[in-house]
Structures are given as C-alpha cells and as structure tokens.
Design a protein around this motif. Sequence first.
Motif, PDB file in Angstrom:
ATOM      1  N   ASP A   1      -0.383  34.122  31.077  1.00  0.00           N
ATOM      2  CA  ASP A   1       0.805  33.362  30.727  1.00  0.00           C
ATOM      3  C   ASP A   1       1.186  33.757  29.314  1.00  0.00           C
ATOM      4  O   ASP A   1       0.413  33.526  28.371  1.00  0.00           O
ATOM      5  CB  ASP A   1       0.508  31.860  30.816  1.00  0.00           C
ATOM      6  N   ALA A   2       2.345  34.410  29.168  1.00  0.00           N
ATOM      7  CA  ALA A   2       2.767  34.905  27.860  1.00  0.00           C
ATOM      8  C   ALA A   2       4.273  34.725  27.703  1.00  0.00           C
ATOM      9  O   ALA A   2       5.033  35.043  28.615  1.00  0.00           O
ATOM     10  CB  ALA A   2       2.413  36.380  27.727  1.00  0.00           C
ATOM     11  N   PRO A   3       4.696  34.254  26.540  1.00  0.00           N
ATOM     12  CA  PRO A   3       6.143  34.154  26.301  1.00  0.00           C
ATOM     13  C   PRO A   3       6.737  35.549  26.102  1.00  0.00           C
ATOM     14  O   PRO A   3       6.026  36.502  25.760  1.00  0.00           O
ATOM     15  CB  PRO A   3       6.228  33.322  25.025  1.00  0.00           C
ATOM     16  N   ASP A   4       8.020  35.653  26.314  1.00  0.00           N
ATOM     17  CA  ASP A   4       8.696  36.937  26.107  1.00  0.00           C
ATOM     18  C   ASP A   4       8.452  37.474  24.701  1.00  0.00           C
ATOM     19  O   ASP A   4       8.314  38.685  24.506  1.00  0.00           O
ATOM     20  CB  ASP A   4      10.205  36.800  26.344  1.00  0.00           C
ATOM     21  N   SER A   5       8.363  36.583  23.712  1.00  0.00           N
ATOM     22  CA  SER A   5       8.155  37.018  22.327  1.00  0.00           C
ATOM     23  C   SER A   5       6.860  37.805  22.175  1.00  0.00           C
ATOM     24  O   SER A   5       6.788  38.722  21.357  1.00  0.00           O
ATOM     25  CB  SER A   5       8.170  35.825  21.372  1.00  0.00           C
ATOM     26  N   PHE A   6       5.843  37.481  22.952  1.00  0.00           N
ATOM     27  CA  PHE A   6       4.590  38.237  22.921  1.00  0.00           C
ATOM     28  C   PHE A   6       4.854  39.699  23.263  1.00  0.00           C
ATOM     29  O   PHE A   6       4.438  40.609  22.551  1.00  0.00           O
ATOM     30  CB  PHE A   6       3.579  37.625  23.902  1.00  0.00           C
TER      31      PHE A   6
ATOM     32  N   ARG B   1       0.103  33.895  22.805  1.00  0.00           N
ATOM     33  CA  ARG B   1       1.304  33.556  22.043  1.00  0.00           C
ATOM     34  C   ARG B   1       1.722  34.755  21.207  1.00  0.00           C
ATOM     35  O   ARG B   1       1.031  35.774  21.171  1.00  0.00           O
ATOM     36  CB  ARG B   1       1.032  32.357  21.138  1.00  0.00           C
ATOM     37  N   LEU B   2       2.794  34.612  20.510  1.00  0.00           N
ATOM     38  CA  LEU B   2       3.307  35.659  19.624  1.00  0.00           C
ATOM     39  C   LEU B   2       2.220  36.144  18.669  1.00  0.00           C
ATOM     40  O   LEU B   2       2.057  37.341  18.446  1.00  0.00           O
ATOM     41  CB  LEU B   2       4.513  35.136  18.844  1.00  0.00           C
TER      42      LEU B   2
ATOM     43  N   VAL C   1       9.495  49.856  31.623  1.00  0.00           N
ATOM     44  CA  VAL C   1       9.537  49.830  33.091  1.00  0.00           C
ATOM     45  C   VAL C   1       9.412  48.392  33.591  1.00  0.00           C
ATOM     46  O   VAL C   1       9.971  48.040  34.626  1.00  0.00           O
ATOM     47  CB  VAL C   1       8.401  50.708  33.678  1.00  0.00           C
ATOM     48  N   PHE C   2       8.707  47.562  32.842  1.00  0.00           N
ATOM     49  CA  PHE C   2       8.503  46.163  33.202  1.00  0.00           C
ATOM     50  C   PHE C   2       9.519  45.252  32.510  1.00  0.00           C
ATOM     51  O   PHE C   2       9.288  44.060  32.370  1.00  0.00           O
ATOM     52  CB  PHE C   2       7.072  45.737  32.837  1.00  0.00           C
ATOM     53  N   GLU C   3      10.609  45.838  32.085  1.00  0.00           N
ATOM     54  CA  GLU C   3      11.702  45.119  31.435  1.00  0.00           C
ATOM     55  C   GLU C   3      11.238  44.364  30.192  1.00  0.00           C
ATOM     56  O   GLU C   3      11.787  43.324  29.834  1.00  0.00           O
ATOM     57  CB  GLU C   3      12.403  44.201  32.424  1.00  0.00           C
ATOM     58  N   TYR C   4      10.202  44.870  29.547  1.00  0.00           N
ATOM     59  CA  TYR C   4       9.690  44.370  28.273  1.00  0.00           C
ATOM     60  C   TYR C   4       9.096  42.963  28.335  1.00  0.00           C
ATOM     61  O   TYR C   4       8.673  42.434  27.316  1.00  0.00           O
ATOM     62  CB  TYR C   4      10.778  44.384  27.187  1.00  0.00           C
ATOM     63  N   THR C   5       9.057  42.335  29.474  1.00  0.00           N
ATOM     64  CA  THR C   5       8.641  40.925  29.502  1.00  0.00           C
ATOM     65  C   THR C   5       7.395  40.647  30.340  1.00  0.00           C
ATOM     66  O   THR C   5       7.047  39.493  30.547  1.00  0.00           O
ATOM     67  CB  THR C   5       9.783  40.023  29.997  1.00  0.00           C
ATOM     68  N   TYR C   6       6.749  41.658  30.835  1.00  0.00           N
ATOM     69  CA  TYR C   6       5.430  41.511  31.432  1.00  0.00           C
ATOM     70  C   TYR C   6       4.803  42.892  31.511  1.00  0.00           C
ATOM     71  O   TYR C   6       5.488  43.900  31.364  1.00  0.00           O
ATOM     72  CB  TYR C   6       5.459  40.812  32.797  1.00  0.00           C
TER      73      TYR C   6
ATOM     74  N   LEU D   1       4.842  42.969  20.802  1.00  0.00           N
ATOM     75  CA  LEU D   1       3.891  44.026  21.145  1.00  0.00           C
ATOM     76  C   LEU D   1       4.607  45.369  21.256  1.00  0.00           C
ATOM     77  O   LEU D   1       4.151  46.377  20.714  1.00  0.00           O
ATOM     78  CB  LEU D   1       3.175  43.682  22.452  1.00  0.00           C
ATOM     79  N   TYR D   2       5.737  45.377  21.918  1.00  0.00           N
ATOM     80  CA  TYR D   2       6.504  46.619  22.057  1.00  0.00           C
ATOM     81  C   TYR D   2       6.962  47.145  20.698  1.00  0.00           C
ATOM     82  O   TYR D   2       6.831  48.334  20.401  1.00  0.00           O
ATOM     83  CB  TYR D   2       7.702  46.424  22.983  1.00  0.00           C
TER      84      TYR D   2
END
Length: 110
Positions: free
Chosen positions: A82-87, A17-18, A48-53, A91-92
């Motif tokens: 399994d991670a939400p985009d907010s994670f 999670r976040l 490169v991974f579009e910030y979401t994985y 992180l970024y």
Amino acid sequence: MAEITIVNEQTIQISVRLEDAILMVTEAFRDIPLYASDIVTIYEKLPVFEYTYFCFYAYDSAALFEFMLNIDPKQYNSFSLDAPDSFFYALYGGMAALYDVAKQLHPVEI
C-alpha cells in the motif's frame, strides 16, 4: 519507516509513505555501484506502470526495496504493498537523478 503487518505466517501487508521513497533514494545515492541495476530498472520500467505502482520483484530490482523494509518479503508466500502516488513519484524522481551515473555502471538494457 515502512509498516509491516503480519497477516498470518504466509502473508504480510506493507504500507509505505513518501519518506520511505526518500530513504530508498538516499541509500541508492550512498552506494550507486551497489544499486546501479535497481536504479536503472526502476527508472526505465516505472513509466510502464504509469508511475503509480511497481513490482520490484518482476525485474529483480528489489535490493533498495528490501533495504527500506529491513526484512525479506520473500520469506512469505504473498505480500501486498500500500503506497501513495507520492511514494512512486518521489522514487522515480530520485532514480532519474541517479540514472546517468548508474547507467554507466550497469549498461545492460533491461
């Protein structure tokens, strides 16, 4: 705290999670020299991974990931995350804040 589900003796499922991203950023800040390589790699490669994985093991940047999990996923043949985009966004952002200092400590281009 990350949830680890043991599917069988070879496979685990990881749910984060976040708050887990915040834990990773806090740990990175606590010891920037130790995690400099992870910080630089995550900051430079996450777009490169579009910030979401992200595959932490693709670039040998899993020390922070493993700290947050408190286990070594490499003990299993496979795992899923399994991670939400907010994670990933948090992180970024955290790695962006630490990047300049980490880059000075780990100047090698990845």
